[in-house]
Design an enzyme around this catalytic site. Structure first.
Site, mmCIF file in Angstrom:
data_model
loop_
_atom_site.group_PDB
_atom_site.id
_atom_site.type_symbol
_atom_site.label_atom_id
_atom_site.label_comp_id
_atom_site.label_asym_id
_atom_site.label_seq_id
_atom_site.Cartn_x
_atom_site.Cartn_y
_atom_site.Cartn_z
ATOM 1 N N LYS A 163 4.588 -9.877 -2.560
ATOM 2 C CA LYS A 163 4.195 -8.744 -1.734
ATOM 3 C C LYS A 163 5.441 -8.005 -1.269
ATOM 4 C CE LYS A 163 -0.267 -9.953 -1.296
ATOM 5 N NZ LYS A 163 -0.488 -10.291 -2.683
ATOM 6 N N SER A 207 -2.637 -6.934 -6.842
ATOM 7 C CA SER A 207 -2.317 -6.502 -5.482
ATOM 8 C C SER A 207 -1.033 -5.706 -5.379
ATOM 9 C CB SER A 207 -2.212 -7.720 -4.556
ATOM 10 O OG SER A 207 -1.196 -8.581 -5.014
#
Lengths: 169, 206
Positions: free
Chosen positions: B125, B82
């Protein structure tokens, strides 16, 4: 030479003092982190179980072993202010059905607690900002489980069960 | 008379032998046994003391190491796609804790946070919006752009690999208190050692 020796002796003493402080500070921090801590509660949201200025002991073992259960009173970090803590009762765990409508509403509404979250409510339902307003709280925000009330002395002991038993489904 | 005594003595020689032996050897025997017990006791006590002090040192240095990881920084091994191309699978990064404790996380920082869906897992993230910011919730291919505001005490996280990332676009903003640390250095693999790149999706930071 004498001044130099004194200065060096003083310097060594300071360094060893700092070293001992850091050492024992770390051990104390780990004790608070893994065993438990004393918490002074404020606010009316958990009356009559916990009143303003009560001191309770909150243990960390249940939280680390993921053994928090329905009906436990927990200390958690506030989802709206990372520096503040909140003290509420766990009404629902992940997957549970919780009642989101008030006792005076005609139509009862329910919701399911998502995975990894808990539903918190204060015992004083009329004067408590909890999951009924901000939704379920991630389990990872829970800091510890309140197991003993320490102050005031006439209330010393284990805390009472939830006065709002009908809400735990 | 002496004959009778002699006969009696010879007949009960075993009793005589025991009596004589115990009279002359008891003190020594007792001493040998006593010193034997003391030596074992001392060995056992020494072993116990050594074990206790070893456990004590372990607890002490374990606490200091824990506090170092808690207040300074820790090494994190990342997995998953990701955050490509900034961080790829099996990269090791250093995540510092100071910014998080002083509440100095900024837009564009890559953070390690506890997963809101699994308290034992961590996610890595990039911060796209802080509390009060306006964030774009629609995809790049949508015709109608939708926006939302990040609530107080929350942050909006997105992975750099927008097509293959489960982040705030699916589970909403996460509380700031879930953030563990800010990734500041990539340690492994050695050919990409150093500070991490800026966001490849600059248009999304409003």
């Amino acid at each position: 030479m004498k001044t130099g020796r004194m200065f060096r002796g003083f310097f060594v003493k300071t360094i060893s003092f700092v070293g001992y402080t850091v050492q024992y500070g770390c051990i104390a921090h780990c004790a608070f982190e893994y065993i438990g801590e004393f918490v002074s509660c404020s606010g009316p949201s958990m009356e009559p179980t916990i009143t303003n200025h009560d001191v309770v002991f909150s243990e960390r073992v249940s939280r680390h072993l993921c053994r928090i259960q329905k009906g436990d009173i927990v200390i958690a970090k506030s989802p709206f202010d990372p520096k503040m803590n909140i003290c509420k009762r766990v009404i629902g765990l992940e997957g549970d059905k919780v009642c989101t409508s008030g006792p005076s509403d005609v139509f009862k509404t329910h919701t399911y607690v998502p995975r990894g979250h808990v539903w918190l409510e204060g015992d004083n339902l009329r004067n408590s900002t909890d999951s009924r307003s901000y939704g379920p709280v991630p389990y990872a925000l829970i800091r510890g489980r309140v197991c003993l009330k320490l102050w005031p002395p006439h209330n010393f002991g284990v805390l009472a069960e939830s006065p709002n038993d009908g809400r735990i489904l």
